[in-house]
Design a protein around this motif. Structure first.
Motif, PDB file in Angstrom:
ATOM      1  N   ILE A 587       0.836  -1.213   0.000  1.00 22.04           N
ATOM      2  CA  ILE A 587       0.000   0.000   0.000  1.00 22.04           C
ATOM      3  C   ILE A 587       0.861   1.250   0.000  1.00 22.04           C
ATOM      4  O   ILE A 587       0.664   2.154  -0.811  1.00 22.04           O
ATOM      5  CB  ILE A 587      -0.961  -0.007   1.218  1.00 22.04           C
ATOM      6  N   SER A 588       1.857   1.289   0.859  1.00 22.76           N
ATOM      7  CA  SER A 588       2.619   2.532   0.952  1.00 22.76           C
ATOM      8  C   SER A 588       3.444   2.786  -0.299  1.00 22.76           C
ATOM      9  O   SER A 588       3.831   3.913  -0.573  1.00 22.76           O
ATOM     10  CB  SER A 588       3.495   2.547   2.211  1.00 22.76           C
ATOM     11  N   HIS A 589       3.680   1.731  -1.110  1.00 25.80           N
ATOM     12  CA  HIS A 589       4.401   1.965  -2.360  1.00 25.80           C
ATOM     13  C   HIS A 589       3.493   2.000  -3.574  1.00 25.80           C
ATOM     14  O   HIS A 589       3.959   2.012  -4.708  1.00 25.80           O
ATOM     15  CB  HIS A 589       5.492   0.896  -2.546  1.00 25.80           C
ATOM     16  N   GLY A 590       2.207   1.989  -3.311  1.00 25.15           N
ATOM     17  CA  GLY A 590       1.270   2.125  -4.427  1.00 25.15           C
ATOM     18  C   GLY A 590       1.230   0.934  -5.358  1.00 25.15           C
ATOM     19  O   GLY A 590       1.023   1.083  -6.549  1.00 25.15           O
ATOM     20  N   ALA A 595      -1.125  -5.427  -3.434  1.00 24.50           N
ATOM     21  CA  ALA A 595      -1.943  -5.198  -2.235  1.00 24.50           C
ATOM     22  C   ALA A 595      -3.153  -6.124  -2.245  1.00 24.50           C
ATOM     23  O   ALA A 595      -3.519  -6.698  -1.215  1.00 24.50           O
ATOM     24  CB  ALA A 595      -2.372  -3.737  -2.173  1.00 24.50           C
ATOM     25  N   ALA A 596      -3.751  -6.293  -3.426  1.00 22.05           N
ATOM     26  CA  ALA A 596      -4.922  -7.165  -3.541  1.00 22.05           C
ATOM     27  C   ALA A 596      -4.540  -8.609  -3.240  1.00 22.05           C
ATOM     28  O   ALA A 596      -5.256  -9.337  -2.538  1.00 22.05           O
ATOM     29  CB  ALA A 596      -5.521  -7.045  -4.929  1.00 22.05           C
ATOM     30  N   ASP A 621      -2.869   5.420   7.328  1.00 25.30           N
ATOM     31  CA  ASP A 621      -2.506   6.449   8.312  1.00 25.30           C
ATOM     32  C   ASP A 621      -1.031   6.799   8.230  1.00 25.30           C
ATOM     33  O   ASP A 621      -0.646   7.965   8.288  1.00 25.30           O
ATOM     34  CB  ASP A 621      -2.841   5.971   9.730  1.00 25.30           C
ATOM     35  N   GLU A 622      -0.245   5.755   8.098  1.00 20.72           N
ATOM     36  CA  GLU A 622       1.197   5.957   8.023  1.00 20.72           C
ATOM     37  C   GLU A 622       1.564   6.796   6.787  1.00 20.72           C
ATOM     38  O   GLU A 622       2.347   7.734   6.854  1.00 20.72           O
ATOM     39  CB  GLU A 622       1.874   4.579   7.943  1.00 20.72           C
ATOM     40  N   VAL A 623       0.936   6.425   5.671  1.00 19.61           N
ATOM     41  CA  VAL A 623       1.167   7.171   4.433  1.00 19.61           C
ATOM     42  C   VAL A 623       0.734   8.628   4.619  1.00 19.61           C
ATOM     43  O   VAL A 623       1.415   9.566   4.204  1.00 19.61           O
ATOM     44  CB  VAL A 623       0.386   6.516   3.258  1.00 19.61           C
ATOM     45  N   GLY A 624      -0.422   8.804   5.296  1.00 19.02           N
ATOM     46  CA  GLY A 624      -0.928  10.146   5.556  1.00 19.02           C
ATOM     47  C   GLY A 624       0.060  10.969   6.364  1.00 19.02           C
ATOM     48  O   GLY A 624       0.278  12.154   6.089  1.00 19.02           O
ATOM     49  N   ALA A 641      -3.669   5.220  -1.830  1.00 21.98           N
ATOM     50  CA  ALA A 641      -5.116   5.081  -1.649  1.00 21.98           C
ATOM     51  C   ALA A 641      -5.682   4.096  -2.655  1.00 21.98           C
ATOM     52  O   ALA A 641      -6.509   3.246  -2.312  1.00 21.98           O
ATOM     53  CB  ALA A 641      -5.790   6.436  -1.792  1.00 21.98           C
ATOM     54  N   ALA A 642      -5.219   4.181  -3.894  1.00 20.03           N
ATOM     55  CA  ALA A 642      -5.729   3.274  -4.926  1.00 20.03           C
ATOM     56  C   ALA A 642      -5.346   1.832  -4.615  1.00 20.03           C
ATOM     57  O   ALA A 642      -6.131   0.912  -4.831  1.00 20.03           O
ATOM     58  CB  ALA A 642      -5.194   3.691  -6.298  1.00 20.03           C
ATOM     59  N   SER A 643      -4.139   1.634  -4.068  1.00 17.91           N
ATOM     60  CA  SER A 643      -3.717   0.274  -3.712  1.00 17.91           C
ATOM     61  C   SER A 643      -4.558  -0.255  -2.571  1.00 17.91           C
ATOM     62  O   SER A 643      -4.961  -1.423  -2.563  1.00 17.91           O
ATOM     63  CB  SER A 643      -2.257   0.264  -3.273  1.00 17.91           C
TER      64      SER A 643
END
Lengths: 785, 252
Positions: A587-590, A595-596, A621-624, A641-643
């Motif tokens: 997620i954090s790397h998009g 991720a799925a 949250d971490e990414v935010g 977010a898309a991931s």
């Protein structure tokens, strides 16, 4: 208005050019001259009549309610005066007066903010005034948007009985400023019942030749050319083509069979005189009658001369996510279905948005309008409700296909008039009061009945397509061949195009894909033109691609090679992928797909809710936090977010399977306020909030306060986010907040946008100011948990 | 100093502009290739202050975005020169106001109005991307902004050269909505350029340009070199909330 094809008709030349030569004050609205200097306009008309113009245009190009709003005369006053001047100038001569209608001056939705109905009303005002003033025809000219033309044509046809000429303006690229091509113009306008059509302005005759030629290949109607005197030199305000040369350049166009000529910018009576001289020495060239079937959007004409896929996915039947999308007005979900089908090879998109409890006509209008702003595939309007059909047909920008009529008198009576009026093609199903006949011959008889009813209505044979209907092989195995047989007969005996919803064949049997693909190939072999399928299923679109190679439609296998040369082979696809990272990293790397996959793996030994709350949200949250600290930037936040979304939908599916409630942390309405069409900021906020698990009702852009209020009530929502980009629209934001809070004290607003500040947000009654998407999440958490 | 354009398109000014343009040009199909400058501008609009923060993924996305935008644009531009004739009456009115005192309108003998657009195809691309992939949508939005600005820069350079031959100096370009030029001047400006018919550029009721990636601007023409006529943050309405300023960028 008879004989337009067999006799030459001479129009007039430029009005503006002539006005510039007078010593009238420049810079004033030219339509005022009809009232303040009528004698000048009259003498210009006379000059044109003297050199042979048989139709003169009233000086009303910009005489619409929008462009005239700043002057003291009404549309009716200007048009009445202009028509009288023209009539006076014509005197006893046999000269027809055309009410000149130019573009409104604002772009229509979705390119701009003017609605179709507003445009219609502006044109209606002109037409009614023109009819009253006694004009002989209406000329809609210098148009760039086919949808605007359609509004003008409908306004004319529904408020008068005047003949309609239409000319649009093309760039050298062969398209108008908004991307309409000449073939689509021809196909659409012939369907809408105009009298003649063609081109005006923009270029000289020579450069317009290819465009005019394309028009001639796509309509049997009389064709008009009213070209500029070449290209303008803005330094000396002159055009570069002298009258004789201009007239000479028209000769190849006369040879195409064009019969109606005039001049636009830079032309004067000398030009018309030269054209008259050239026409004198020639005879109209009779064009060969055309026969082809086509549907189109403004920018894409689909000629049905080989199998093409109709994408079936925009339809809620049996799709719970689609139903939810309709209920929560999630138009983006529906648009996405459209885009992905076009990317997978659909040439036409079926649009069905019928669901109990929703206003189908309104939804049809919205979806059609939005769809045509993102895809250029022609549309198949699909509904059992004639009101919904008409709502869609009215604003289709192009020529649509209607799904459907059948052999029942009732559908023929209620739907065929719509087909005729809006110039659509129609799909006829081989069933009637007694259901679907078993035998091919009986189905063909129903097709005959439909065809006859259509022909009686004045619909062209080429616009009637027949669906012979598929029955499930598991239920009526013996009748499968009857469908194939019916297709053959209809192709051979009736010479009609055929359509077929294919996948029903495999209902109730295992390995449906195999049966579907096999049956599709058989049906194509029998003569099927338009399979209605899900193009995202490779086996289906592959079968069509292969068929087009084998039948020599796909010349040099160009499309096929392009599609498959680089495609991943099945073996490569099925190679198991190692998960190299955990979901947090993905997620954090998009990394959406990863991720799925991680979510899929986690579901084996985790509860779905734990995955959301324990993995997805903390990762976001971490990414935010990194975003707030300036370590990462907005594109990365959005990728993350898309991931998360990809992972989230995997979890969502599991929940849906187990029949659990849809996961939501709360409901939020988002809108870009009235007057503002820049909504990228709002869309960013939407993506981020969705991925935190909030249900978003996105009302779109340019949203009136009343619509926000009714959504708040309908969906019972407490938190509303509004965006505005420009200072000029902050007023609408304030008004929206006031209106909603008046009726719903508990409503909570957060606002954002480039020109807003925290202070200002409070001043206009908002509860929170969100500087960016991350802060929107913080606000949502605070308000909704 | 306050910009000369504070009062442009004010009633006084409009009366002083001769309504018939002296010269102009209609340009189309600027070909634009992805290049270093476009890339730098695009990442700046995305909020990246230095290249160090750009991840390989984002780098690829921006490259892809620039390529797609450059392939999609169908750009057109137009400019026209209008001479300014300041009558004695206007001078009197000028002298009564402090603002006008600072604005030696008489030093300007003309004004160039310009309009440029990437065309509607870019809007379609943007709406489509916003449905499919918001991160990419944001990237191409920035690329498109960089592209339209590059086209305007090109046009401005070209004009500078043309007018230098006539020993004339040009000011910077000022757009409605920036500085103190009211957004509503958009309507008049487009009309004077015949932009709707010539390049397909319109405004909405609220003076937003459609197609959305478009620019209108005006440039002053003078016989005299105007010192201090540089784009300064001080003349900008956005100065209090501008995030580039928040990050420390500032034009004196």
């Amino acid at each position: 208005m008879n004989n337009l094809l067999t006799k030459f008709t001479l129009l007039d030349g430029g009005m503006g050019t002539m006005l510039q030569k007078t010593d009238l004050p420049s810079g004033i609205c030219p339509e005022i001259l009809n009232i303040e200097y009528p004698e000048v306009i009259e003498s210009i008309h006379r000059e044109y009549i003297k050199v042979g113009s048989g139709i003169i245009y009233t000086n009303t190009f910009g005489a619409n309610g929008y462009k005239l709003s700043a002057i003291k005369f009404s549309v009716a006053e200007i048009i009445d005066a202009a028509a009288k001047i023209a009539r006076r100038a014509a005197g006893e001569d046999d000269v027809k007066i055309a009410l000149d209608i130019g573009p409104i001056g604002k772009l229509l939705e979705p390119n701009g903010s003017l609605s179709f109905e507003e445009a219609y009303l502006l044109f209606q005002e002109q037409v009614v005034a023109g009819q009253k003033a006694g004009v002989d025809l209406v000329i809609i000219e210098t148009m760039s948007d086919l949808l605007e033309v359609k509004a003008a044509v409908l306004a004319t046809r529904e408020n008068s009985d005047l003949p309609i000429f239409v000319t649009m303006s093309y760039e050298e690229s062969g398209r108008t400023f908004v991307g309409c091509n000449p073939a689509s113009m021809a196909v659409t306008l012939e369907g809408l019942g105009v009298t003649a059509m063609g081109v005006n302005c923009s270029l000289g005759p020579k450069k317009l030749f290819p465009i005019v030629e394309t028009i001639c290949r796509h309509t049997d109607l009389p064709v008009i050319i009213k070209a500029n005197a070449g290209l303008p030199n803005l330094t000396n305000n002159r055009y570069d083509l002298p009258p004789e040369e201009y007239a000479q350049q028209l000769i190849p166009i006369i040879d195409l069979g064009v019969t109606i000529f005039g001049g636009c910018c830079g032309t004067s009576p000398e030009y018309i005189k030269e054209i008259a001289a050239v026409l004198q020495s020639r005879k109209p060239v009779l064009r060969k009658k055309l026969s082809f079937s086509a549907v189109c959007s403004a920018g894409n004409t689909v000629i049905i001369d080989r199998p093409a896929i109709i994408g079936e996915r925009i339809n809620p039947t049996g799709k719970s996510l689609f139903k939810q999308a309709l209920q929560s007005h999630n138009i983006d979900y529906i648009l996405n279905q459209g885009i992905s089908q076009v990317e997978a090879g659909a040439k036409i998109l079926d649009v069905n948005v019928g669901l109990p409890g929703i206003d189908e006509a309104a939804m049809m209008r919205t979806v059609v309008s939005r769809l045509q702003s993102v895809v250029d595939a022609p549309l198949q309007i699909d509904s059992t409700d004639p009101k919904a059909l008409e709502a869609g047909l009215r604003i289709v920008n192009g020529k649509a296909l209607i799904n459907s009529v059948n052999g029942k008198d009732e559908t023929l009576r209620s739907v065929l008039p719509l087909v005729k009026k809006y110039g659509a093609a129609v799909l006829g199903l081989c069933l009637d009061e007694n259901g679907i006949p078993d035998k091919a011959e009986d189905r063909v008889n129903i097709a005959r009945k439909i065809l006859q009813a259509a022909l009686d209505m004045g619909i062209k044979r080429e616009d009637v397509f027949i669906d012979c209907l598929v029955l499930a092989a598991s239920v009526q195995q013996a009748e499968v061949v009857e469908t194939l047989k019916a297709i053959r007969i209809i192709k051979e005996e009736l010479n009609l195009k055929t359509v077929l919803g294919v996948s029903n064949i495999s209902f109730g049997l295992p390995n449906r894909e195999l049966l579907n693909q096999s049956f599709l190939t058989l049906a194509l072999g029998a003569g099927l033109d338009l399979p209605i399928i899900n193009p995202n299923i490779a086996a289906m679109s592959d079968a069509v691609a292969a068929f087009n190679v084998l039948l020599n439609h796909d010349v040099n296998s160009a499309f096929y090679v392009d599609k498959y040369n680089t495609a991943v082979t099945a073996a490569e696809k099925s190679r198991p992928q190692e998960l190299s990272h955990d979901i947090f990293y993905a997620i954090s790397h998009g990394l959406g797909e990863e991720a799925a996959q991680c979510a899929e793996a986690l579901l084996k030994d985790h509860n779905p809710l734990d995955i959301v709350n324990g993995k997805l949200i903390p990762a976001l949250d971490e990414v935010g936090k990194s975003f707030e600290k300036g370590i990462i930037f907005l594109p990365q936040l959005l990728q993350a977010a898309a991931s998360a979304q990809s992972a989230f939908s995997v979890v969502q599916k599991t929940l849906a399977k187990s029949g659990e409630q849809r996961l939501t942390k709360g409901k939020i309405i988002l809108a870009t306020v009235k007057g503002d069409v820049h909504d990228i900021g709002k869309n960013i906020v939407k993506v981020i909030l969705e991925n935190y698990g909030y249900t978003i009702y996105d009302l779109g852009r340019d949203v009136v306060p009343e619509k926000v209020l009714s959504a708040v009530i309908e969906y019972d929502v407490k938190l509303i986010g509004l965006s505005a980009l420009m200072t000029t629209t902050l007023g609408s934001m304030e008004e929206t907040i006031r209106l909603v809070k008046e009726k719903r004290k508990e409503a909570i607003f957060f606002v954002g946008g480039a020109v807003l500040t925290a202070d200002y947000a409070m001043k206009i009654g908002a509860d929170y100011y969100a500087q960016d998407a991350k802060q929107s999440v913080d606000i949502a958490k605070k308000v909704l948990g | 100093m306050e910009s000369v354009f504070n009062m442009l398109f004010s009633e006084v000014f409009m009366e002083s502009v001769k309504k018939t343009p002296r010269e102009g040009e209609f340009l189309k199909n600027f070909s634009l290739e992805p290049n270093e400058k476009l890339y730098k501008e695009a990442v700046r609009y995305l909020g990246y202050k230095n290249n160090a923060a750009i991840t390989p993924e984002i780098n690829l996305l921006v490259q892809k975005g620039l390529t797609e935008i450059c392939a999609t644009i169908n750009s057109r531009a137009i400019y026209r020169y209008f001479s300014i004739q300041v009558s004695a009456d206007h001078c009197a009115r000028e002298d009564n106001s402090r603002e006008c005192y600072n604005l030696p309108l008489r030093q300007y003998e003309g004004i160039i109005l310009m309009g440029a657009t990437l065309g509607i195809s870019v809007d379609r691309l943007l709406s489509r991307a916003q449905i499919q992939d918001m991160a990419y949508a944001l990237v191409i939005d920035s690329c498109a902004t960089a592209a339209i600005e590059a086209i305007c820069d090109d046009l401005q350079d070209r004009l500078k050269t043309i007018y230098a031959h006539q020993q004339r100096y040009l000011t910077n370009r000022y757009s409605p909505g920036y500085g103190n030029v009211a957004l509503s001047t958009q309507v008049q400006l487009l009309r004077m350029l015949d932009a709707e018919r010539k390049i397909g550029l319109h405004t909405t009721q609220n003076f937003l340009l459609t197609p959305s990636k478009s620019v209108t601007a005006m440039i002053g023409v003078s016989q005299f070199w105007q010192k201090n006529e540089y784009i300064s943050c001080d003349i900008c309405k956005m100065r209090r909330i501008c995030h580039f300023r928040r990050e420390g960028e500032h034009n004196e």
